[in-house]
Design a protein around this motif. Sequence first.
Motif, PDB file in Angstrom:
ATOM      1  N   GLY A 245     -21.154  11.536  29.069  1.00  0.00           N
ATOM      2  CA  GLY A 245     -20.756  10.534  29.403  1.00  0.00           C
ATOM      3  C   GLY A 245     -22.880   9.744  29.290  1.00  0.00           C
ATOM      4  O   GLY A 245     -23.514  10.047  29.053  1.00  0.00           O
ATOM      5  N   TRP A 246     -22.480   8.386  30.720  1.00  0.00           N
ATOM      6  CA  TRP A 246     -24.059   7.837  30.455  1.00  0.00           C
ATOM      7  C   TRP A 246     -24.616   9.198  31.542  1.00  0.00           C
ATOM      8  O   TRP A 246     -24.418   9.219  32.042  1.00  0.00           O
ATOM      9  N   ASN A 253     -25.369   6.728  26.434  1.00  0.00           N
ATOM     10  CA  ASN A 253     -23.948   7.743  26.177  1.00  0.00           C
ATOM     11  C   ASN A 253     -24.749   9.257  25.492  1.00  0.00           C
ATOM     12  O   ASN A 253     -25.028   8.932  24.524  1.00  0.00           O
ATOM     13  N   GLN A 272     -20.133   5.744  21.538  1.00  0.00           N
ATOM     14  CA  GLN A 272     -18.691   6.207  22.310  1.00  0.00           C
ATOM     15  C   GLN A 272     -18.980   7.528  21.978  1.00  0.00           C
ATOM     16  O   GLN A 272     -18.911   8.412  21.266  1.00  0.00           O
ATOM     17  N   VAL A 273     -18.267   8.151  23.491  1.00  0.00           N
ATOM     18  CA  VAL A 273     -18.062   9.706  23.647  1.00  0.00           C
ATOM     19  C   VAL A 273     -16.709   9.828  23.807  1.00  0.00           C
ATOM     20  O   VAL A 273     -15.851   9.306  24.049  1.00  0.00           O
ATOM     21  N   THR A 293     -27.465   2.967  22.775  1.00  0.00           N
ATOM     22  CA  THR A 293     -27.428   2.589  23.628  1.00  0.00           C
ATOM     23  C   THR A 293     -28.763   3.466  24.540  1.00  0.00           C
ATOM     24  O   THR A 293     -29.701   4.404  23.997  1.00  0.00           O
TER      25      THR A 293
END
Length: 319
Positions: A245-246, A253, A272-273, A293
């Motif tokens: 996640g973040w 991410n 995206q994870v 990101t």
Amino acid sequence: MSAEKEISKTAEEYTIKFIPPQGGDVRTIRLPINLLKYGVVSLLAGALLFVGAFSYAVYSTFANRNGAAEIEDLRQVNSIQQEQLLQLAKKANSLQEEMNQLKKLEEDIRRLSGAQPLQENQQENASGEQGVDPATHNGQGGPISTPTVQNVSDTLAIVEQGLAVRRQSLTALKEELSQRQQALGIPAVSLPGGTTPAIWPARGVVSSPYGLRWNGSDFHPGIDIANDMGTPIIATADGVVRVAGWNDGGYGNMVDIDHGNGIMTRYGHAMQVAVTAGQYVHRGQVIAYMGSTGFSTGPHVHYEVRINGQAVNPAAYLH
């Protein structure tokens, strides 16, 4: 006007008489002996207090000046040391860049002469047969970290190791060219599963290697592999996902995978994870998709290998 003073002493007090020179009323002042004693003692005590206070004020002034001078000296010494460390970091970064240029020169010589390609080249730069253009895929990122003595020492150690590798590789190239052998391609090897990182986390070009970069002003604890947005990112070994996640530290991410025995890999800046914390993943499994990101200048994956929490050069784990 002049005055004559007549002082008489009794057993209990002093009498002071003021007699005018041309007659008039005589004025008398009587002072008890105890009062005079107290007055003299108070005067001496006041004088001592004044001298003590004055001496303390002088001492404090000089002490403060000396303390301020020492602090300023320490600040200047620290500033000089920081500047020296920065200059050393810049030199180490320059040596690292020259080493990369020497490696690129050797690659060009091998390609032009038809010599056997470097296996090391496939470990550190995946741009060749994958057709990724470094000019258009140059995303970089990662957390901002000021160089330290340990960082500079690590970078110099990498340069030293690189010199040994270059010397050995150039010696082999000389022998190969002297024998005029035909260049041999290196077949792709399908690696079995395992808990030691052993493959590339994504297809792309290395846009920022491990070590000092940006003229020595930043230490990069991993490698950046750049490619198109959405390029799959895969696990480099079997393990358990610890973070998915973040991340607020600049990674965006991010996915952390625990491979056991103190080995952990990190994959940052994903668009995206594709996994969740606690999930067990296998080598080669897609865990995320390349993005930009966090602290990033373009689509890429920031890949780290950590041993007991300490970041190490991932080049040794890329095959």
